[in-house]
Design a protein around this motif. Structure first.
Motif, mmCIF file in Angstrom:
data_model
loop_
_atom_site.group_PDB
_atom_site.id
_atom_site.type_symbol
_atom_site.label_atom_id
_atom_site.label_comp_id
_atom_site.label_asym_id
_atom_site.label_seq_id
_atom_site.Cartn_x
_atom_site.Cartn_y
_atom_site.Cartn_z
ATOM 1 N N PHE A 3 9.912 132.874 87.120
ATOM 2 C CA PHE A 3 11.065 133.244 88.037
ATOM 3 C C PHE A 3 11.491 131.915 88.189
ATOM 4 O O PHE A 3 11.816 132.559 89.647
ATOM 5 C CB PHE A 3 11.215 134.550 87.909
ATOM 6 N N PRO A 4 13.033 132.065 88.324
ATOM 7 C CA PRO A 4 13.305 130.745 89.415
ATOM 8 C C PRO A 4 14.604 131.253 90.528
ATOM 9 O O PRO A 4 14.478 132.802 90.299
ATOM 10 C CB PRO A 4 14.622 130.082 88.227
ATOM 11 N N GLY A 5 14.386 130.758 91.469
ATOM 12 C CA GLY A 5 14.368 131.365 92.745
ATOM 13 C C GLY A 5 13.935 130.866 94.044
ATOM 14 O O GLY A 5 13.554 129.970 93.820
ATOM 15 N N GLY A 6 13.964 131.392 95.395
ATOM 16 C CA GLY A 6 13.752 131.208 96.443
ATOM 17 C C GLY A 6 13.810 132.240 97.672
ATOM 18 O O GLY A 6 13.723 133.205 97.092
ATOM 19 N N LYS A 7 13.938 131.736 99.020
ATOM 20 C CA LYS A 7 13.855 132.875 99.716
ATOM 21 C C LYS A 7 15.286 133.159 100.320
ATOM 22 O O LYS A 7 16.176 132.031 99.897
ATOM 23 C CB LYS A 7 13.375 131.823 100.998
ATOM 24 N N VAL A 8 15.642 134.316 100.339
ATOM 25 C CA VAL A 8 16.491 134.631 101.534
ATOM 26 C C VAL A 8 16.384 134.275 103.017
ATOM 27 O O VAL A 8 15.464 133.934 103.616
ATOM 28 C CB VAL A 8 16.538 136.201 101.487
ATOM 29 N N GLU A 9 17.833 133.145 103.155
ATOM 30 C CA GLU A 9 17.739 132.332 104.305
ATOM 31 C C GLU A 9 18.422 134.369 105.593
ATOM 32 O O GLU A 9 19.135 134.944 104.925
ATOM 33 C CB GLU A 9 18.908 131.876 104.137
ATOM 34 N N ASP A 10 18.087 133.739 106.810
ATOM 35 C CA ASP A 10 18.839 134.362 107.538
ATOM 36 C C ASP A 10 20.323 135.126 107.411
ATOM 37 O O ASP A 10 20.418 136.488 107.683
ATOM 38 C CB ASP A 10 17.960 134.399 109.266
ATOM 39 N N ASP A 11 21.412 134.344 107.093
ATOM 40 C CA ASP A 11 22.332 134.402 107.304
ATOM 41 C C ASP A 11 22.940 134.505 105.836
ATOM 42 O O ASP A 11 24.494 134.884 105.668
ATOM 43 C CB ASP A 11 23.201 133.112 107.771
ATOM 44 N N GLU A 12 22.134 135.337 104.853
ATOM 45 C CA GLU A 12 22.289 135.561 103.459
ATOM 46 C C GLU A 12 21.989 137.077 103.301
ATOM 47 O O GLU A 12 20.982 137.198 103.445
ATOM 48 C CB GLU A 12 22.029 134.268 102.305
#
Length: 131
Positions: free
Chosen positions: A32-41
């Motif tokens: 599934f497309p996507g990626g990492k959650v950044e600290d400020d999100e």
């Protein structure tokens, strides 16, 4: 590590999957497309950003609904991973593989049969349990 992923389904019932570039971890497998959650999100913000970067589409937070998650243990160098899967009910633009690999649309049976990383196998099973 927290990761977000999007489940996109067209009006004809086909689901979008992304094939990882061959030179990446799990290269050649479908996910599934996507990626990492950044600290400020927060996770939906990350999903919107990732889908824009990866597929070139525009989504709104109101169109992203959490539907499942999968997690791995802390074994290996990668550490623990939690993938949050969101149903993406609407988007603008035609998804394209902007960061390498490929994208394509699949029936539920075709999606089940695709070679996928273990957590995506689990997420697909949960997503498609009623299909």
């Amino acid at each position: 590590m927290i990761v977000v992923a999007g489940a996109l389904r067209r009006a004809d019932g086909l689901w979008l999957m992304h094939r990882r570039p061959d030179d990446k971890h799990h290269g050649g497998l479908w996910e599934f497309p996507g990626g990492k959650v950044e600290d400020d999100e927060i996770p939906p913000e990350s999903l919107i950003r990732e889908l824009h970067e990866e597929l070139g589409i525009i989504c709104r937070m109101d169109d992203c609904t959490p539907i499942a998650f999968a997690e791995s243990g802390a074994a290996g160098a990668a550490g623990a991973i939690v993938i949050l899967l969101y149903n993406v009910s609407a988007w603008e633009g035609e998804p394209q593989a902007l960061e390498g690999g490929a994208v394509d649309w699949f029936t539920p049976d075709e999606m089940r049969a695709l070679p996928k990383p273990p957590l995506d196998v689990e997420l697909a099973a949960r997503l498609l349990q009623n299909c």
